[in-house]
Design a protein around this motif. Structure first.
Motif, PDB file in Angstrom:
ATOM      1  N   SER A  65      -0.315 -12.932   2.971  1.00 49.21           N
ATOM      2  CA  SER A  65      -1.766 -13.161   2.865  1.00 49.21           C
ATOM      3  C   SER A  65      -2.388 -12.216   1.835  1.00 49.21           C
ATOM      4  O   SER A  65      -3.273 -12.618   1.080  1.00 49.21           O
ATOM      5  CB  SER A  65      -2.437 -12.970   4.220  1.00 49.21           C
ATOM      6  N   ILE A  66      -1.911 -10.977   1.818  1.00 49.41           N
ATOM      7  CA  ILE A  66      -2.410 -10.005   0.836  1.00 49.41           C
ATOM      8  C   ILE A  66      -2.055 -10.470  -0.571  1.00 49.41           C
ATOM      9  O   ILE A  66      -2.870 -10.387  -1.489  1.00 49.41           O
ATOM     10  CB  ILE A  66      -1.851  -8.592   1.112  1.00 49.41           C
ATOM     11  N   ILE A  67      -0.844 -10.960  -0.761  1.00 45.62           N
ATOM     12  CA  ILE A  67      -0.425 -11.467  -2.080  1.00 45.62           C
ATOM     13  C   ILE A  67      -1.349 -12.591  -2.529  1.00 45.62           C
ATOM     14  O   ILE A  67      -1.787 -12.631  -3.685  1.00 45.62           O
ATOM     15  CB  ILE A  67       1.051 -11.939  -2.049  1.00 45.62           C
ATOM     16  N   LYS A  68      -1.681 -13.491  -1.618  1.00 44.30           N
ATOM     17  CA  LYS A  68      -2.580 -14.609  -1.948  1.00 44.30           C
ATOM     18  C   LYS A  68      -3.966 -14.109  -2.340  1.00 44.30           C
ATOM     19  O   LYS A  68      -4.568 -14.595  -3.293  1.00 44.30           O
ATOM     20  CB  LYS A  68      -2.682 -15.577  -0.771  1.00 44.30           C
ATOM     21  N   ILE A  69      -4.473 -13.130  -1.611  1.00 49.43           N
ATOM     22  CA  ILE A  69      -5.794 -12.567  -1.922  1.00 49.43           C
ATOM     23  C   ILE A  69      -5.760 -11.861  -3.278  1.00 49.43           C
ATOM     24  O   ILE A  69      -6.680 -12.007  -4.092  1.00 49.43           O
ATOM     25  CB  ILE A  69      -6.248 -11.600  -0.803  1.00 49.43           C
ATOM     26  N   ILE A  70      -4.698 -11.100  -3.530  1.00 52.90           N
ATOM     27  CA  ILE A  70      -4.561 -10.405  -4.817  1.00 52.90           C
ATOM     28  C   ILE A  70      -4.516 -11.427  -5.948  1.00 52.90           C
ATOM     29  O   ILE A  70      -5.141 -11.246  -6.994  1.00 52.90           O
ATOM     30  CB  ILE A  70      -3.298  -9.507  -4.837  1.00 52.90           C
ATOM     31  N   LYS A  71      -3.798 -12.517  -5.744  1.00 56.00           N
ATOM     32  CA  LYS A  71      -3.715 -13.587  -6.744  1.00 56.00           C
ATOM     33  C   LYS A  71      -5.104 -14.154  -7.028  1.00 56.00           C
ATOM     34  O   LYS A  71      -5.503 -14.354  -8.173  1.00 56.00           O
ATOM     35  CB  LYS A  71      -2.771 -14.692  -6.259  1.00 56.00           C
ATOM     36  N   GLU A  72      -5.869 -14.367  -5.969  1.00 57.01           N
ATOM     37  CA  GLU A  72      -7.232 -14.900  -6.095  1.00 57.01           C
ATOM     38  C   GLU A  72      -8.156 -13.915  -6.820  1.00 57.01           C
ATOM     39  O   GLU A  72      -8.923 -14.289  -7.707  1.00 57.01           O
ATOM     40  CB  GLU A  72      -7.772 -15.192  -4.694  1.00 57.01           C
ATOM     41  N   ILE A  73      -8.050 -12.644  -6.473  1.00 57.59           N
ATOM     42  CA  ILE A  73      -8.932 -11.613  -7.026  1.00 57.59           C
ATOM     43  C   ILE A  73      -8.638 -11.356  -8.503  1.00 57.59           C
ATOM     44  O   ILE A  73      -9.548 -11.219  -9.322  1.00 57.59           O
ATOM     45  CB  ILE A  73      -8.792 -10.295  -6.226  1.00 57.59           C
ATOM     46  N   THR A  74      -7.355 -11.296  -8.837  1.00 53.16           N
ATOM     47  CA  THR A  74      -6.951 -10.849 -10.176  1.00 53.16           C
ATOM     48  C   THR A  74      -6.641 -11.967 -11.155  1.00 53.16           C
ATOM     49  O   THR A  74      -6.479 -11.723 -12.347  1.00 53.16           O
ATOM     50  CB  THR A  74      -5.699  -9.960 -10.082  1.00 53.16           C
ATOM     51  N   ASN A  75      -6.504 -13.187 -10.650  1.00 53.93           N
ATOM     52  CA  ASN A  75      -6.093 -14.334 -11.475  1.00 53.93           C
ATOM     53  C   ASN A  75      -4.697 -14.137 -12.074  1.00 53.93           C
ATOM     54  O   ASN A  75      -4.391 -14.673 -13.140  1.00 53.93           O
ATOM     55  CB  ASN A  75      -7.105 -14.629 -12.592  1.00 53.93           C
ATOM     56  N   LEU A  76      -3.864 -13.370 -11.392  1.00 52.44           N
ATOM     57  CA  LEU A  76      -2.479 -13.192 -11.811  1.00 52.44           C
ATOM     58  C   LEU A  76      -1.639 -14.328 -11.256  1.00 52.44           C
ATOM     59  O   LEU A  76      -2.061 -15.048 -10.343  1.00 52.44           O
ATOM     60  CB  LEU A  76      -1.924 -11.859 -11.278  1.00 52.44           C
ATOM     61  N   SER A  77      -0.438 -14.469 -11.788  1.00 50.40           N
ATOM     62  CA  SER A  77       0.486 -15.467 -11.242  1.00 50.40           C
ATOM     63  C   SER A  77       0.957 -14.991  -9.871  1.00 50.40           C
ATOM     64  O   SER A  77       0.761 -13.827  -9.495  1.00 50.40           O
ATOM     65  CB  SER A  77       1.682 -15.651 -12.172  1.00 50.40           C
ATOM     66  N   LEU A  78       1.615 -15.873  -9.151  1.00 49.63           N
ATOM     67  CA  LEU A  78       2.119 -15.524  -7.825  1.00 49.63           C
ATOM     68  C   LEU A  78       3.137 -14.384  -7.921  1.00 49.63           C
ATOM     69  O   LEU A  78       3.096 -13.426  -7.137  1.00 49.63           O
ATOM     70  CB  LEU A  78       2.745 -16.747  -7.152  1.00 49.63           C
ATOM     71  N   LYS A  79       4.035 -14.453  -8.902  1.00 54.33           N
ATOM     72  CA  LYS A  79       5.042 -13.397  -9.077  1.00 54.33           C
ATOM     73  C   LYS A  79       4.389 -12.071  -9.441  1.00 54.33           C
ATOM     74  O   LYS A  79       4.743 -11.015  -8.902  1.00 54.33           O
ATOM     75  CB  LYS A  79       6.062 -13.779 -10.148  1.00 54.33           C
ATOM     76  N   GLU A  80       3.427 -12.106 -10.361  1.00 55.93           N
ATOM     77  CA  GLU A  80       2.733 -10.870 -10.754  1.00 55.93           C
ATOM     78  C   GLU A  80       1.976 -10.271  -9.564  1.00 55.93           C
ATOM     79  O   GLU A  80       1.961  -9.049  -9.379  1.00 55.93           O
ATOM     80  CB  GLU A  80       1.768 -11.138 -11.901  1.00 55.93           C
ATOM     81  N   SER A  81       1.371 -11.126  -8.764  1.00 55.53           N
ATOM     82  CA  SER A  81       0.644 -10.657  -7.575  1.00 55.53           C
ATOM     83  C   SER A  81       1.608 -10.030  -6.577  1.00 55.53           C
ATOM     84  O   SER A  81       1.314  -8.984  -5.989  1.00 55.53           O
ATOM     85  CB  SER A  81      -0.098 -11.819  -6.919  1.00 55.53           C
ATOM     86  N   LYS A  82       2.757 -10.667  -6.393  1.00 55.67           N
ATOM     87  CA  LYS A  82       3.779 -10.125  -5.484  1.00 55.67           C
ATOM     88  C   LYS A  82       4.259  -8.764  -5.985  1.00 55.67           C
ATOM     89  O   LYS A  82       4.383  -7.810  -5.201  1.00 55.67           O
ATOM     90  CB  LYS A  82       4.953 -11.096  -5.379  1.00 55.67           C
ATOM     91  N   ASP A  83       4.527  -8.653  -7.276  1.00 58.63           N
ATOM     92  CA  ASP A  83       4.975  -7.383  -7.856  1.00 58.63           C
ATOM     93  C   ASP A  83       3.918  -6.297  -7.664  1.00 58.63           C
ATOM     94  O   ASP A  83       4.235  -5.146  -7.353  1.00 58.63           O
ATOM     95  CB  ASP A  83       5.289  -7.543  -9.345  1.00 58.63           C
ATOM     96  N   LEU A  84       2.655  -6.656  -7.854  1.00 56.72           N
ATOM     97  CA  LEU A  84       1.562  -5.705  -7.686  1.00 56.72           C
ATOM     98  C   LEU A  84       1.502  -5.208  -6.243  1.00 56.72           C
ATOM     99  O   LEU A  84       1.352  -4.013  -5.994  1.00 56.72           O
ATOM    100  CB  LEU A  84       0.236  -6.364  -8.083  1.00 56.72           C
ATOM    101  N   VAL A  85       1.651  -6.117  -5.294  1.00 59.06           N
ATOM    102  CA  VAL A  85       1.589  -5.755  -3.875  1.00 59.06           C
ATOM    103  C   VAL A  85       2.765  -4.862  -3.484  1.00 59.06           C
ATOM    104  O   VAL A  85       2.610  -3.934  -2.691  1.00 59.06           O
ATOM    105  CB  VAL A  85       1.535  -7.032  -2.996  1.00 59.06           C
ATOM    106  N   GLU A  86       3.915  -5.105  -4.064  1.00 58.35           N
ATOM    107  CA  GLU A  86       5.104  -4.331  -3.696  1.00 58.35           C
ATOM    108  C   GLU A  86       5.146  -2.954  -4.343  1.00 58.35           C
ATOM    109  O   GLU A  86       5.872  -2.080  -3.900  1.00 58.35           O
ATOM    110  CB  GLU A  86       6.370  -5.126  -4.051  1.00 58.35           C
ATOM    111  N   LYS A  87       4.351  -2.752  -5.379  1.00 62.52           N
ATOM    112  CA  LYS A  87       4.299  -1.454  -6.059  1.00 62.52           C
ATOM    113  C   LYS A  87       3.343  -0.522  -5.304  1.00 62.52           C
ATOM    114  O   LYS A  87       2.251  -0.923  -4.909  1.00 62.52           O
ATOM    115  CB  LYS A  87       3.807  -1.660  -7.499  1.00 62.52           C
TER     116      LYS A  87
END
Length: 111
Positions: free
Chosen positions: A58-80
């Motif tokens: 859910s956090i990855i989805k929200i980050i994707k929505e907030i940042t307009n990043l791709s799903l993979k980029e959002s996942k990478d951001l969340v894991e960092k």
């Protein structure tokens, strides 16, 4: 009187005399020592993801929505660890992002 002489004389003043000198200089040159709080208040902030919590997807989805990043980029951001979500945004935007993420159990830091 030279500047060096003036500085030497000032350095020989005690604290009370120095405070009075500063006050007199402010009066003489019409200097206002009060600073408006609006000028000190920070206008733009950065939002960092500090903790994901239990709802990582859910956090990855929200980050994707907030940042307009791709799903993979959002996942990478969340894991960092301590990743920058958004930078140079208003206080209102920061609060909105913080609310969205904290509602899902995540934790953000606003700097």
């Amino acid at each position: 009187m030279k500047i060096e002489d003036l500085l030497f004389n000032i350095s020989n003043l005690n604290l009370i005399e120095l405070a009075k000198l500063v006050s007199e200089i402010e009066k003489k040159f019409n200097l206002n020592k009060t600073i408006n709080n609006d000028t000190l208040e920070k206008k733009f902030f950065n939002v960092y993801l500090k903790n994901v919590g239990d709802k990582k997807i859910s956090i990855i989805k929200i980050i994707k929505e907030i940042t307009n990043l791709s799903l993979k980029e959002s996942k990478d951001l969340v894991e960092k660890k301590d990743s920058l979500i958004k930078k140079n945004i208003t206080k209102k935007e920061c609060e909105d992002i913080s609310l969205k993420i904290s509602n899902l159990g995540g934790l953000v830091e606003i700097k």
